[in-house]
Design an enzyme around this catalytic site. Structure first.
Site, PDB file in Angstrom:
ATOM      1  N   VAL A 161      28.798  17.167   5.872  1.00 44.60           N
ATOM      2  CA  VAL A 161      29.687  16.959   5.073  1.00 44.60           C
ATOM      3  C   VAL A 161      31.199  17.040   5.925  1.00 44.60           C
ATOM      4  CG1 VAL A 161      29.998  16.756   2.708  1.00 44.60           C
ATOM      5  CG2 VAL A 161      27.810  16.985   3.426  1.00 44.60           C
ATOM      6  N   TYR A 162      31.308  18.457   5.511  1.00 43.00           N
ATOM      7  CA  TYR A 162      32.779  18.445   5.764  1.00 43.00           C
ATOM      8  C   TYR A 162      33.190  17.647   6.993  1.00 43.00           C
ATOM      9  CZ  TYR A 162      36.669  21.205   7.166  1.00 43.00           C
ATOM     10  OH  TYR A 162      38.256  20.699   7.664  1.00 43.00           O
ATOM     11  N   ILE A 163      33.086  17.318   8.285  1.00 46.49           N
ATOM     12  CA  ILE A 163      32.689  16.830   9.034  1.00 46.49           C
ATOM     13  C   ILE A 163      32.637  14.843   8.366  1.00 46.49           C
ATOM     14  CG2 ILE A 163      32.702  15.797  11.163  1.00 46.49           C
ATOM     15  CD1 ILE A 163      33.136  18.480  11.706  1.00 46.49           C
TER      16      ILE A 163
END
Length: 257
Positions: A161-163
């Site tokens: 999700v961060y990426i």
């Protein structure tokens, strides 16, 4: 507070920095002030943010703290409106506020983490640029720098999700650059790798894990918040007048391997 690099041409520019209470945001707020800019330092944490602004003023710089939560569009609108109402314009914005969320294998990610990360890292940048660009168009132009992370270029285990959020920030950066470079607004991004800040301490959890990742860079070390601040100043300055839609990677050579 005397300007250290007159060539940046940032004296008297009105600059908004989000996530300015610590780490890269605080270092960049200080760096802009050191160049003679008028800094609006925004963050959720009032005590820490005010301390940053006070430290700038104590050294002779011009800064004020504005409390804001970038996951609320009304807060973002208010930041831009304050700059315009009090100083007549907004020249530069550094959209730095962000979160790592919860790192876990892909199938263990949940909607709550997705919403939290995307709201903080993507929707806030979308809202910020929307209101910042509108203000800059009215005053003849400006420069926006987003904090996108080297995660905008690569995948990373347990960080789906961060990426994804950082890839999205680069997409917003490139699209806004295409639309508004001809109208005097440059939009770029810094893409830091491992930087020695409280944010990274939270990501890695312990010093050994953080140091192992730093050792995996070509440089063999973590970067500093001040190094990222220098890149943000460059992209915001007239020295980068031919830059727009670019992501300046600052990762100690990690993604080149």
């Amino acid at each position: 507070m005397q300007a250290s690099t007159p060539g940046f041409g940032l004296r008297d520019k009105v600059v908004l920095v989000t996530g300015a209470s610590s780490g890269i945001g605080a270092a960049t707020a200080r760096a802009f002030a050191h160049e003679g800019a008028i800094v609006l330092a925004a963050a959720r944490r009032a005590a820490e943010g005010e301390a940053v602004a006070e430290s700038i003023r104590a050294e002779g710089g011009r800064a004020r703290f504005l409390q804001a939560d970038v996951t609320r569009e009304d807060d973002i609108r208010r930041l831009v409106e304050t700059a315009v109402a009090d100083y007549g314009r907004l020249d530069v914005a550094f959209n730095n506020a962000g979160t790592d969320g919860r790192f876990a294998p892909f199938v263990e990610q949940d909607d709550a983490n997705y919403e939290h990360v995307m709201n903080t890292n993507v929707r806030s940048v979308f809202w910020s640029m929307k209101h910042q660009i509108a203000a800059m168009l009215r005053s003849g132009g400006g420069a926006i720098v987003n904090n996108a992370s080297m995660g905008a270029l690569i995948g990373f285990q347990n960080a789906a999700v961060y990426i994804a959020s950082k890839h999205a920030v680069m997409g917003l950066t490139k699209t806004a650059a295409l639309e508004y470079f001809p109208r005097g607004i440059r939009v770029n991004a810094v893409l830091p790798g491992i930087i020695d800040t409280p944010f990274q301490d939270h990501v890695w959890g312990d010093e050994a894990a953080k140091q192992a990742f730093a050792n995996a860079t070509v440089a063999g070390r973590s970067g500093t918040a001040e190094e990222v601040a220098g890149a943000a100043l460059f992209l915001a300055s007239g020295q980068a007048s031919f830059f727009s839609g670019q992501g300046l990677v600052m990762d100690g050579g990690y993604v080149t391997q």
